[in-house]
Design a protein around this motif. Structure first.
Motif, PDB file in Angstrom:
ATOM      1  N   GLN A   5       0.823  -1.211   0.000  1.00  0.00           N
ATOM      2  CA  GLN A   5       0.000   0.000   0.000  1.00  0.00           C
ATOM      3  C   GLN A   5       0.857   1.261   0.000  1.00  0.00           C
ATOM      4  N   ASP A   6       1.997   1.217   0.706  1.00  0.00           N
ATOM      5  CA  ASP A   6       2.865   2.394   0.796  1.00  0.00           C
ATOM      6  C   ASP A   6       4.293   1.932   1.066  1.00  0.00           C
ATOM      7  N   SER A   7       5.064   1.806   0.019  1.00  0.00           N
ATOM      8  CA  SER A   7       6.442   1.316   0.190  1.00  0.00           C
ATOM      9  C   SER A   7       7.355   2.358   0.816  1.00  0.00           C
ATOM     10  N   ARG A   8       6.869   3.580   0.973  1.00  0.00           N
ATOM     11  CA  ARG A   8       7.670   4.636   1.596  1.00  0.00           C
ATOM     12  C   ARG A   8       7.364   4.784   3.086  1.00  0.00           C
ATOM     13  N   ILE A   9       6.556   3.916   3.630  1.00  0.00           N
ATOM     14  CA  ILE A   9       6.205   3.989   5.049  1.00  0.00           C
ATOM     15  C   ILE A   9       7.488   3.846   5.885  1.00  0.00           C
ATOM     16  N   SER A  10       7.566   4.606   6.946  1.00  0.00           N
ATOM     17  CA  SER A  10       8.752   4.496   7.802  1.00  0.00           C
ATOM     18  C   SER A  10       8.708   3.171   8.557  1.00  0.00           C
ATOM     19  N   ASN A  11       9.857   2.702   8.948  1.00  0.00           N
ATOM     20  CA  ASN A  11       9.926   1.454   9.706  1.00  0.00           C
ATOM     21  C   ASN A  11       9.146   1.576  11.012  1.00  0.00           C
ATOM     22  N   ALA A  12       9.207   2.742  11.660  1.00  0.00           N
ATOM     23  CA  ALA A  12       8.484   2.948  12.925  1.00  0.00           C
ATOM     24  C   ALA A  12       6.978   2.836  12.718  1.00  0.00           C
ATOM     25  N   ASP A  13       6.462   3.467  11.660  1.00  0.00           N
ATOM     26  CA  ASP A  13       5.025   3.383  11.372  1.00  0.00           C
ATOM     27  C   ASP A  13       4.619   1.967  10.985  1.00  0.00           C
ATOM     28  N   LEU A  14       5.448   1.314  10.200  1.00  0.00           N
ATOM     29  CA  LEU A  14       5.164  -0.067   9.817  1.00  0.00           C
ATOM     30  C   LEU A  14       5.125  -0.960  11.048  1.00  0.00           C
ATOM     31  N   ALA A  15       6.083  -0.801  11.926  1.00  0.00           N
ATOM     32  CA  ALA A  15       6.137  -1.591  13.167  1.00  0.00           C
ATOM     33  C   ALA A  15       4.877  -1.375  13.992  1.00  0.00           C
ATOM     34  N   ASP A  16       4.432  -0.114  14.091  1.00  0.00           N
ATOM     35  CA  ASP A  16       3.194   0.193  14.834  1.00  0.00           C
ATOM     36  C   ASP A  16       2.000  -0.532  14.231  1.00  0.00           C
ATOM     37  N   ARG A  17       1.898  -0.495  12.923  1.00  0.00           N
ATOM     38  CA  ARG A  17       0.729  -1.079  12.248  1.00  0.00           C
ATOM     39  C   ARG A  17       0.684  -2.597  12.340  1.00  0.00           C
ATOM     40  N   VAL A  18       1.843  -3.240  12.434  1.00  0.00           N
ATOM     41  CA  VAL A  18       1.844  -4.701  12.501  1.00  0.00           C
ATOM     42  C   VAL A  18       2.085  -5.224  13.915  1.00  0.00           C
ATOM     43  N   GLY A  19       2.253  -4.317  14.868  1.00  0.00           N
ATOM     44  CA  GLY A  19       2.377  -4.726  16.263  1.00  0.00           C
ATOM     45  C   GLY A  19       3.729  -5.301  16.641  1.00  0.00           C
ATOM     46  N   LEU A  20       4.804  -4.740  16.104  1.00  0.00           N
ATOM     47  CA  LEU A  20       6.153  -5.189  16.429  1.00  0.00           C
ATOM     48  C   LEU A  20       6.990  -4.015  16.919  1.00  0.00           C
ATOM     49  N   SER A  21       8.097  -4.307  17.555  1.00  0.00           N
ATOM     50  CA  SER A  21       9.068  -3.259  17.859  1.00  0.00           C
ATOM     51  C   SER A  21       9.743  -2.852  16.552  1.00  0.00           C
ATOM     52  N   SER A  22      10.322  -1.673  16.525  1.00  0.00           N
ATOM     53  CA  SER A  22      10.990  -1.199  15.308  1.00  0.00           C
ATOM     54  C   SER A  22      12.110  -2.133  14.875  1.00  0.00           C
ATOM     55  N   SER A  23      12.910  -2.595  15.830  1.00  0.00           N
ATOM     56  CA  SER A  23      14.042  -3.455  15.468  1.00  0.00           C
ATOM     57  C   SER A  23      13.564  -4.814  14.953  1.00  0.00           C
ATOM     58  N   SER A  24      12.535  -5.359  15.579  1.00  0.00           N
ATOM     59  CA  SER A  24      11.995  -6.646  15.130  1.00  0.00           C
ATOM     60  C   SER A  24      11.379  -6.508  13.734  1.00  0.00           C
ATOM     61  N   CYS A  25      10.681  -5.411  13.489  1.00  0.00           N
ATOM     62  CA  CYS A  25      10.068  -5.167  12.175  1.00  0.00           C
ATOM     63  C   CYS A  25      11.156  -5.029  11.120  1.00  0.00           C
ATOM     64  N   TRP A  26      12.211  -4.282  11.444  1.00  0.00           N
ATOM     65  CA  TRP A  26      13.302  -4.101  10.494  1.00  0.00           C
ATOM     66  C   TRP A  26      13.931  -5.451  10.131  1.00  0.00           C
ATOM     67  N   ARG A  27      14.125  -6.314  11.121  1.00  0.00           N
ATOM     68  CA  ARG A  27      14.716  -7.639  10.863  1.00  0.00           C
ATOM     69  C   ARG A  27      13.815  -8.475   9.959  1.00  0.00           C
ATOM     70  N   ARG A  28      12.500  -8.403  10.170  1.00  0.00           N
ATOM     71  CA  ARG A  28      11.575  -9.174   9.325  1.00  0.00           C
ATOM     72  C   ARG A  28      11.572  -8.661   7.888  1.00  0.00           C
ATOM     73  N   VAL A  29      11.570  -7.348   7.725  1.00  0.00           N
ATOM     74  CA  VAL A  29      11.610  -6.779   6.372  1.00  0.00           C
ATOM     75  C   VAL A  29      12.903  -7.189   5.689  1.00  0.00           C
TER      76      VAL A  29
END
Length: 152
Positions: free
Chosen positions: A17-41
C-alpha cells in the motif's frame, strides 16, 4: 524464508500500500518493535519474497488514456522468431505487460497509448512488422475494476 506467517503477510500488505512507510510506522501497524520489524523486512528482502520497491504512476494523468489487451498469434514458434518478438516486447514502452499463455493466443499484451491513433501507429509500425506475428486481436479496456497497483 520457507513460509510466511501472518505478521509477514501484514508487513507485505502495508508495504504494498505504501512502500515509503517508515519502519516505525510499519512496526506500529503490525504490532512489532521497530528493530523486530526491520529484521523481518530484511529477511523478506534477503529471501527474495520482497525484491523491489516501486512507484505507481497515474497513466491517465500522464495522457495515456487508451488501454487495450492484445491477443497475439504467432506464425511459427521458431526460436529465432520468438526471441525477436520477445526482444521487441521488452523494449517497447507501450507494452506494459506480456504473458505467454495456453489457449488460442500465444501471447497477451497489456498496451497503453495516448489515443487510438497512437495505438494504430504502434500496431502498424511495431507489432505487425515483427516477422513472427501472424495476427492480433484487440480488446479495448473500458474501465479498470481492480488493479494490483491501486486496488481500484
Amino acid at each position: 524464508m520457507d513460509t510466511l506467517n501472518q505478521t509477514d503477510l501484514k508487513i507485505l500488505r502495508h508495504l504494498r500500500q505504501d512502500s515509503r512507510i517508515s519502519n516505525a510506522d510499519l512496526a506500529d501497524r503490525v504490532g512489532l518493535s521497530s528493530s523486530s520489524c526491520w529484521r523481518r523486512v530484511r529477511a523478506l528482502e534477503d529471501s527474495g519474497v520482497l525484491h523491489r520497491y516501486s512507484i505507481v504512476l497515474d497513466e491517465e494523468k500522464m495522457g495515456l488514456t487508451f488501454q487495450a489487451i492484445v491477443h497475439v498469434h504467432l506464425t511459427r514458434h521458431d526460436p529465432e522468431l520468438v526471441e525477436d518478438f520477445l526482444r521487441v516486447v521488452q523494449r517497447q514502452e507501450e507494452i506494459r505487460d506480456c504473458y505467454a499463455t495456453t489457449g488460442q493466443a500465444d501471447y497477451h499484451l497489456i498496451v497503453r497509448c495516448r489515443d487510438l491513433n497512437a495505438y494504430n501507429d504502434f500496431l502498424e509500425n511495431t507489432l505487425f512488422r515483427i516477422p513472427a506475428v501472424a495476427s492480433a486481436q484487440t480488446n479495448l479496456v473500458l474501465r479498470s475494476i481492480k488493479t494490483r497497483e491501486t486496488g481500484a
